[in-house]
Design a protein around this motif. Structure first.
Motif, PDB file in Angstrom:
ATOM      1  N   CYS A  90       0.824  -1.203   0.000  1.00  0.00           N
ATOM      2  CA  CYS A  90       0.000   0.000   0.000  1.00  0.00           C
ATOM      3  C   CYS A  90       0.862   1.258   0.000  1.00  0.00           C
ATOM      4  O   CYS A  90       2.058   1.216   0.313  1.00  0.00           O
ATOM      5  CB  CYS A  90      -0.907   0.001   1.233  1.00  0.00           C
ATOM      6  N   GLU A  91       0.244   2.375  -0.362  1.00  0.00           N
ATOM      7  CA  GLU A  91       0.899   3.675  -0.222  1.00  0.00           C
ATOM      8  C   GLU A  91       0.760   4.105   1.241  1.00  0.00           C
ATOM      9  O   GLU A  91      -0.318   4.002   1.836  1.00  0.00           O
ATOM     10  CB  GLU A  91       0.246   4.708  -1.135  1.00  0.00           C
ATOM     11  N   ASP A 109      -6.618   2.636  -1.019  1.00  0.00           N
ATOM     12  CA  ASP A 109      -6.112   1.940  -2.198  1.00  0.00           C
ATOM     13  C   ASP A 109      -6.531   2.644  -3.480  1.00  0.00           C
ATOM     14  O   ASP A 109      -7.634   3.195  -3.583  1.00  0.00           O
ATOM     15  CB  ASP A 109      -6.632   0.499  -2.233  1.00  0.00           C
ATOM     16  N   THR A 122      -2.785   0.008  -6.754  1.00  0.00           N
ATOM     17  CA  THR A 122      -2.155  -0.429  -5.505  1.00  0.00           C
ATOM     18  C   THR A 122      -1.855  -1.922  -5.577  1.00  0.00           C
ATOM     19  O   THR A 122      -2.701  -2.718  -5.990  1.00  0.00           O
ATOM     20  CB  THR A 122      -3.073  -0.151  -4.304  1.00  0.00           C
TER      21      THR A 122
END
Length: 400
Positions: A77-78, A93, A97
């Protein structure tokens, strides 16, 4: 949680310990696992849960260090960017992602190796405190690295320890000799011959002559063993049906540090040529055991040489499975890494790959490599082979 990372010093890893006791176990082996329908796992909760610590085997130490590096560097994930909080948590997301790899960005590490038995004892001590928690002085670990089978489990583990042995790679116990001298002509020994050489099963004494096995007559075989805390010792002992070190002292041999030919290299030319010893196939072919191809060779067993093919298909007699062992019912993020359907084990088809890669995997524009193949490469670079050639890469055995 503690996130202290202990550094491991590479090089010769030496240790001495008492031979671990064995207990009878009831185990069920699953040789093939169904490919699970892929979905974001339930322990992927959008935050880094903990450090995943492995401890135990020397044989798999460097391979699992490489696996840790790959897992820690795989996409997910970021993350919230500091100084914003809460840190190490996931942003919402996006369509690109990466959901298939280390989604929560957990951190895996391999603690300094003390042997398979030591790692299993640590794992079985995790809930032995007075309130069912970690006893004072016991290092917190998530799983044990083991190069020995469930039949060699130490007596520290009891009915309260519900363990799962996840077989993630295969190796073999190779039988090594020096290329020159009395052992030079010998290319093959049978299982019965190796039992006689290492254990004196006939009871007529440990003194065996190379001439009786195809070598130079008049030269006694020098048998070298392995320190008894190691998984390699436990495995070759189980293969031979008794103590693999039984004839070491009587033949003037040495108890070697696991998978390390240094002491052999230091012998006289005559003693080198008279020597025979067991070690990990993977460690041998990668050079990690300090045995040079120009000076040493492996002996076939029963007419079959140890190769990646004969190890994977089990035609080489002394092949073994390498395990990561965890407590059943424990935190899901441990299984998410080393479990039978976790990151190491799941099929390549449910890993991510870069766009345009024709190998199995899920194409994603945010991915720079095929992560399933990256895991395979860690295994082969260590001189090991996959447990299953296709599909789910692992099998498992339960203790209790």
């Amino acid at each position: 949680m503690s996130t202290e990372i202990q550094s491991a010093t590479p090089g010769r890893l030496r240790r001495l310990a008492r031979r671990m006791g064995a207990v009878a176990v009831a185990a069920v082996t699953v040789t093939a696992l169904a490919t699970p329908a892929w979905a974001l796992p339930d322990f992927a909760d959008g935050k880094m849960n903990s450090v995943i610590r492995g401890s135990g085997s020397d044989t798999t130490f460097f391979a699992m260090q490489a696996m840790d590096a790959a897992f820690n560097g795989s996409p997910g994930c970021e993350l919230v960017l500091p100084p914003n909080t809460p840190q190490y948590t996931c942003l919402a997301d996006l369509p690109t992602t990466v959901l298939t790899e280390n989604y929560d960005h957990e951190a895996a590490l391999s603690q300094f190796p003390q042997g398979s038995g030591a790692g299993l004892r640590q794992l079985c001590q995790q809930n032995d405190g007075p309130t069912g928690g970690l006893p004072a002085g016991v290092s917190p670990i998530s799983y044990a690295r083991s190069s020995s089978s469930v039949s060699s489990i130490p007596s520290t583990c009891n009915s309260g320890d519900q363990l799962r042995y996840v077989g993630w790679a295969k190796d073999a116990i190779a039988i090594a000799k020096w290329l020159g001298g009395a052992s030079g002509p010998v290319t093959n020994l049978t299982h019965a011959q190796l039992q006689e050489i290492f254990r004196d099963v006939s009871g007529d004494g440990c003194a065996e002559d190379w001439g009786d096995f195809g070598g130079t007559p008049g030269t006694p075989i020098i048998v070298h063993g392995i320190q008894t805390s190691s998984g390699t010792y436990a495995t070759i002992t189980s293969f031979l049906g008794g103590d693999a070190n039984a004839c070491v002292a009587a033949t003037g041999g040495q108890v070697l540090f696991e998978n390390d030919c240094t002491e052999i290299n230091n012998l006289s030319a005559a003693a080198k040529g008279a020597s025979l010893w067991p070690l990990s196939f993977g460690k041998y072919i990668t050079g990690a055991a300090n045995c040079t191809d120009a000076a040493t060779d492996l002996i076939s067993v029963g007419g079959i040489a140890a190769t990646p093919t004969t190890i994977q298909n089990s035609t080489y007699q002394y092949n073994r499975t390498l395990y990561n062992v965890y407590r059943r019912g424990g935190p899901g993020w441990i299984e998410g890494y080393i479990g039978e359907n976790g990151w190491i084990c799941k099929p390549n088809a449910v890993h991510s790959k870069k766009v345009g890669d024709t190998n199995p995997g899920q194409a994603n524009a945010n991915v720079d490599r095929n992560w399933g193949l990256a895991i395979d490469k860690v295994i082969t670079d260590a001189g090991f082979v996959k447990v299953n050639a296709t599909g789910n890469k692992c099998n498992f055995v339960n203790f209790n």
